[in-house]
Design a protein around this motif. Structure first.
Motif, PDB file in Angstrom:
ATOM      1  N   VAL A 196     -25.933  53.604 -32.066  1.00 44.56           N
ATOM      2  CA  VAL A 196     -26.402  54.958 -32.370  1.00 44.56           C
ATOM      3  C   VAL A 196     -27.266  54.983 -33.629  1.00 44.56           C
ATOM      4  O   VAL A 196     -27.993  55.959 -33.871  1.00 44.56           O
ATOM      5  CB  VAL A 196     -25.222  55.940 -32.524  1.00 44.56           C
ATOM      6  N   TYR A 197     -27.209  53.925 -34.419  1.00 42.58           N
ATOM      7  CA  TYR A 197     -27.992  53.868 -35.657  1.00 42.58           C
ATOM      8  C   TYR A 197     -29.291  53.074 -35.494  1.00 42.58           C
ATOM      9  O   TYR A 197     -30.090  52.996 -36.433  1.00 42.58           O
ATOM     10  CB  TYR A 197     -27.160  53.233 -36.776  1.00 42.58           C
ATOM     11  N   VAL A 198     -29.520  52.493 -34.322  1.00 41.32           N
ATOM     12  CA  VAL A 198     -30.659  51.597 -34.139  1.00 41.32           C
ATOM     13  C   VAL A 198     -31.990  52.306 -34.382  1.00 41.32           C
ATOM     14  O   VAL A 198     -32.871  51.789 -35.084  1.00 41.32           O
ATOM     15  CB  VAL A 198     -30.633  50.957 -32.732  1.00 41.32           C
ATOM     16  N   SER A 199     -32.160  53.492 -33.824  1.00 41.67           N
ATOM     17  CA  SER A 199     -33.428  54.194 -33.987  1.00 41.67           C
ATOM     18  C   SER A 199     -33.700  54.516 -35.452  1.00 41.67           C
ATOM     19  O   SER A 199     -34.826  54.350 -35.945  1.00 41.67           O
ATOM     20  CB  SER A 199     -33.433  55.485 -33.161  1.00 41.67           C
ATOM     21  N   GLN A 200     -32.681  54.953 -36.163  1.00 41.55           N
ATOM     22  CA  GLN A 200     -32.871  55.275 -37.575  1.00 41.55           C
ATOM     23  C   GLN A 200     -33.196  54.024 -38.382  1.00 41.55           C
ATOM     24  O   GLN A 200     -34.050  54.052 -39.270  1.00 41.55           O
ATOM     25  CB  GLN A 200     -31.632  55.948 -38.153  1.00 41.55           C
ATOM     26  N   VAL A 201     -32.522  52.920 -38.059  1.00 38.78           N
ATOM     27  CA  VAL A 201     -32.790  51.666 -38.768  1.00 38.78           C
ATOM     28  C   VAL A 201     -34.231  51.231 -38.510  1.00 38.78           C
ATOM     29  O   VAL A 201     -34.930  50.778 -39.426  1.00 38.78           O
ATOM     30  CB  VAL A 201     -31.793  50.571 -38.360  1.00 38.78           C
ATOM     31  N   CYS A 202     -34.682  51.367 -37.271  1.00 34.93           N
ATOM     32  CA  CYS A 202     -36.081  51.037 -36.963  1.00 34.93           C
ATOM     33  C   CYS A 202     -37.036  51.887 -37.792  1.00 34.93           C
ATOM     34  O   CYS A 202     -38.008  51.373 -38.368  1.00 34.93           O
ATOM     35  CB  CYS A 202     -36.359  51.252 -35.477  1.00 34.93           C
ATOM     36  N   GLU A 203     -36.771  53.182 -37.867  1.00 31.68           N
ATOM     37  CA  GLU A 203     -37.624  54.079 -38.642  1.00 31.68           C
ATOM     38  C   GLU A 203     -37.637  53.675 -40.114  1.00 31.68           C
ATOM     39  O   GLU A 203     -38.696  53.661 -40.763  1.00 31.68           O
ATOM     40  CB  GLU A 203     -37.129  55.528 -38.509  1.00 31.68           C
ATOM     41  N   ASP A 204     -36.471  53.345 -40.644  1.00 33.75           N
ATOM     42  CA  ASP A 204     -36.381  52.967 -42.056  1.00 33.75           C
ATOM     43  C   ASP A 204     -37.095  51.649 -42.329  1.00 33.75           C
ATOM     44  O   ASP A 204     -37.728  51.468 -43.368  1.00 33.75           O
ATOM     45  CB  ASP A 204     -34.914  52.857 -42.478  1.00 33.75           C
ATOM     46  N   VAL A 205     -36.974  50.696 -41.391  1.00 32.71           N
ATOM     47  CA  VAL A 205     -37.645  49.403 -41.548  1.00 32.71           C
ATOM     48  C   VAL A 205     -39.159  49.592 -41.583  1.00 32.71           C
ATOM     49  O   VAL A 205     -39.866  48.965 -42.387  1.00 32.71           O
ATOM     50  CB  VAL A 205     -37.249  48.449 -40.398  1.00 32.71           C
ATOM     51  N   ILE A 206     -39.655  50.453 -40.744  1.00 32.65           N
ATOM     52  CA  ILE A 206     -41.098  50.652 -40.627  1.00 32.65           C
ATOM     53  C   ILE A 206     -41.654  51.486 -41.777  1.00 32.65           C
ATOM     54  O   ILE A 206     -42.725  51.195 -42.328  1.00 32.65           O
ATOM     55  CB  ILE A 206     -41.419  51.310 -39.271  1.00 32.65           C
ATOM     56  N   ALA A 207     -40.908  52.524 -42.170  1.00 32.06           N
ATOM     57  CA  ALA A 207     -41.405  53.446 -43.193  1.00 32.06           C
ATOM     58  C   ALA A 207     -41.004  53.053 -44.606  1.00 32.06           C
ATOM     59  O   ALA A 207     -41.605  53.519 -45.570  1.00 32.06           O
ATOM     60  CB  ALA A 207     -40.903  54.862 -42.896  1.00 32.06           C
ATOM     61  N   GLY A 208     -39.997  52.198 -44.731  1.00 35.62           N
ATOM     62  CA  GLY A 208     -39.479  51.858 -46.046  1.00 35.62           C
ATOM     63  C   GLY A 208     -40.386  50.933 -46.819  1.00 35.62           C
ATOM     64  O   GLY A 208     -41.401  50.444 -46.299  1.00 35.62           O
ATOM     65  N   PRO A 209     -40.050  50.674 -48.089  1.00 36.60           N
ATOM     66  CA  PRO A 209     -40.855  49.778 -48.927  1.00 36.60           C
ATOM     67  C   PRO A 209     -40.968  48.385 -48.305  1.00 36.60           C
ATOM     68  O   PRO A 209     -39.971  47.792 -47.904  1.00 36.60           O
ATOM     69  CB  PRO A 209     -40.082  49.737 -50.248  1.00 36.60           C
ATOM     70  N   GLY A 213     -11.651  53.410 -37.248  1.00 38.70           N
ATOM     71  CA  GLY A 213     -12.728  54.388 -37.330  1.00 38.70           C
ATOM     72  C   GLY A 213     -13.706  54.122 -38.456  1.00 38.70           C
ATOM     73  O   GLY A 213     -14.397  55.041 -38.922  1.00 38.70           O
ATOM     74  N   GLY A 214     -13.813  52.868 -38.858  1.00 37.22           N
ATOM     75  CA  GLY A 214     -14.620  52.537 -40.016  1.00 37.22           C
ATOM     76  C   GLY A 214     -16.123  52.486 -39.772  1.00 37.22           C
ATOM     77  O   GLY A 214     -16.904  52.673 -40.706  1.00 37.22           O
ATOM     78  N   ILE A 215     -16.531  52.243 -38.529  1.00 33.96           N
ATOM     79  CA  ILE A 215     -17.973  52.083 -38.269  1.00 33.96           C
ATOM     80  C   ILE A 215     -18.749  53.363 -38.567  1.00 33.96           C
ATOM     81  O   ILE A 215     -19.786  53.312 -39.246  1.00 33.96           O
ATOM     82  CB  ILE A 215     -18.215  51.564 -36.840  1.00 33.96           C
ATOM     83  N   PRO A 216     -18.315  54.535 -38.112  1.00 40.04           N
ATOM     84  CA  PRO A 216     -19.054  55.759 -38.478  1.00 40.04           C
ATOM     85  C   PRO A 216     -19.039  56.035 -39.976  1.00 40.04           C
ATOM     86  O   PRO A 216     -20.009  56.599 -40.512  1.00 40.04           O
ATOM     87  CB  PRO A 216     -18.315  56.861 -37.702  1.00 40.04           C
ATOM     88  N   ILE A 217     -17.964  55.657 -40.648  1.00 36.55           N
ATOM     89  CA  ILE A 217     -17.883  55.876 -42.095  1.00 36.55           C
ATOM     90  C   ILE A 217     -18.920  55.018 -42.810  1.00 36.55           C
ATOM     91  O   ILE A 217     -19.661  55.485 -43.681  1.00 36.55           O
ATOM     92  CB  ILE A 217     -16.459  55.567 -42.612  1.00 36.55           C
ATOM     93  N   VAL A 218     -18.997  53.747 -42.418  1.00 35.60           N
ATOM     94  CA  VAL A 218     -19.994  52.858 -43.004  1.00 35.60           C
ATOM     95  C   VAL A 218     -21.395  53.299 -42.587  1.00 35.60           C
ATOM     96  O   VAL A 218     -22.327  53.346 -43.407  1.00 35.60           O
ATOM     97  CB  VAL A 218     -19.739  51.398 -42.573  1.00 35.60           C
ATOM     98  N   GLY A 219     -21.553  53.639 -41.307  1.00 37.39           N
ATOM     99  CA  GLY A 219     -22.862  54.029 -40.790  1.00 37.39           C
ATOM    100  C   GLY A 219     -23.436  55.250 -41.483  1.00 37.39           C
ATOM    101  O   GLY A 219     -24.660  55.362 -41.652  1.00 37.39           O
ATOM    102  N   SER A 220     -22.584  56.160 -41.906  1.00 36.32           N
ATOM    103  CA  SER A 220     -23.074  57.372 -42.571  1.00 36.32           C
ATOM    104  C   SER A 220     -23.758  57.057 -43.892  1.00 36.32           C
ATOM    105  O   SER A 220     -24.590  57.840 -44.373  1.00 36.32           O
ATOM    106  CB  SER A 220     -21.914  58.348 -42.809  1.00 36.32           C
ATOM    107  N   LYS A 221     -23.451  55.908 -44.462  1.00 34.76           N
ATOM    108  CA  LYS A 221     -24.009  55.555 -45.773  1.00 34.76           C
ATOM    109  C   LYS A 221     -25.443  55.046 -45.686  1.00 34.76           C
ATOM    110  O   LYS A 221     -26.097  54.894 -46.719  1.00 34.76           O
ATOM    111  CB  LYS A 221     -23.119  54.519 -46.465  1.00 34.76           C
ATOM    112  N   ILE A 222     -25.951  54.790 -44.485  1.00 37.99           N
ATOM    113  CA  ILE A 222     -27.358  54.372 -44.406  1.00 37.99           C
ATOM    114  C   ILE A 222     -28.290  55.557 -44.645  1.00 37.99           C
ATOM    115  O   ILE A 222     -29.503  55.378 -44.780  1.00 37.99           O
ATOM    116  CB  ILE A 222     -27.690  53.683 -43.056  1.00 37.99           C
ATOM    117  N   ASN A 223     -27.715  56.772 -44.712  1.00 35.71           N
ATOM    118  CA  ASN A 223     -28.504  57.963 -45.046  1.00 35.71           C
ATOM    119  C   ASN A 223     -28.556  58.208 -46.547  1.00 35.71           C
ATOM    120  O   ASN A 223     -29.242  59.127 -46.997  1.00 35.71           O
ATOM    121  CB  ASN A 223     -27.902  59.200 -44.366  1.00 35.71           C
TER     122      ASN A 223
END
Length: 308
Positions: free
Chosen positions: A142-155, A103-113
């Motif tokens: 499930v994290y792809v959309s958020q990663v896309c948003e972060d890539v586009i909006a991030g520094p 069950g490690g993927i959701p635990i790691v995935g939560s840290k991208i927030n």
């Protein structure tokens, strides 16, 4: 309570020690050293926790303790080192499965927030290594959309942006999840034309994955792209960028020709990628590249169907 505290200190010792040995790991990555297991020992100071030397991969019990610590601690230093350790161990195919099954993927995935940019980067790096496993991608998508948003909006050109781009590139090696990026293609081209050399290379790797899929051709060609994109086809552009830009044109042209669409003059809006790739300015640049000083570049140009 005492038992839980001991487990926390034991896992923290493993995390911080393994994190301190990150550089050593990079030198030995890919080689398993047989026989020895990691020696876990309780410790009470951060200085002592970073003094160990662990060069083995983690077993399932150690991964479970690490995941427990990652869920339970709020210490940013421990979180970051835990993610580095998990990310390093996720480079091995067996551990990619173990981490998923525990069950490690959701635990790691939560840290991208996490608002801490270094923690966010380490989480993305860990997900990137985990995404090499196709079954893991089902959970990571499930994290792809958020990663896309972060890539586009991030520094721009930041470590977080590059880590996100690497994850998206891994997630689009196959066609399974590429459609999830459809609404972000125009923005990805903006990152491409505004980013530095490293960012340009990484965005091009991602776009090349999409360009190999005929189902994504129209979505690429329909994207609104700044005319400065064509500067990537100038003769003085670094080879690693120029060759990838040419390959992007090659892949898209091949997809169109396979469906006999280019001859039929497909209609795309003004300012689209199509209008740039098949316009007069691009044609002039392609003719000039036929005489490029680099043999690989000249060969690549000859491989592209001539539509100019």
């Amino acid at each position: 309570m005492g038992g839980a505290r001991d487990v926390g200190w034991v896992a923290a010792g493993l995390v911080l020690a393994a994190g301190a040995c990150y550089c050593f790991y990079k030198l030995t990555r890919g080689r398993r050293r047989g026989g020895r297991q990691l020696r876990l020992r309780p410790s009470r100071s951060a200085e002592d926790l970073t003094s160990g030397s662990y060069d083995d991969t983690l077993n399932a019990e150690q991964v479970q303790k690490l995941l427990y610590l990652l869920e339970s601690t709020e210490d940013p230093v421990i979180i970051e080192r835990a993610l580095v350790t998990l990310g390093n161990n996720a480079a091995f195919s067996a551990n990619q499965i173990v981490i998923r099954e525990l069950g490690g993927i959701p635990i790691v995935g939560s840290k991208i927030n996490n608002p801490n940019q270094s923690i966010k980067e380490k989480a993305l790096n860990a997900l990137n290594n985990l995404s090499v496993n196709v079954e893991n991608q089902i959970k990571i998508k499930v994290y792809v959309s958020q990663v896309c948003e972060d890539v586009i909006a991030g520094p721009l050109n930041s470590a977080v942006q590059l880590a996100g781009l690497r994850l998206l590139t891994n997630m689009t090696v196959t066609n399974d999840h590429q459609d999830m990026l459809s609404s972000y293609i125009t923005d990805l081209f903006h990152v491409l034309v505004t980013g530095n050399g490293s960012t340009k290379v990484q965005v091009l790797k991602l776009l090349l994955n999409l360009s190999e899929n005929p189902a994504m051709t129209d979505r690429l060609l329909d994207a609104q792209v700044d005319s400065s994109f064509l500067s990537l086809l100038d003769g003085h552009v670094p080879k690693e960028i120029l060759l990838r830009a040419l390959t992007l044109l090659q892949n898209i042209t091949n997809c169109l020709n396979e469906e006999h669409r280019l001859a039929a003059q497909p209609t795309f809006p003004e300012g689209s990628l199509f209008s740039l790739l098949y316009g007069k300015e691009c044609a002039q640049k392609m003719k000039a590249l036929v005489h490029h000083h680099d043999a690989d570049v000249k060969e690549k140009v000859t491989m592209i169907p001539k539509n100019w």
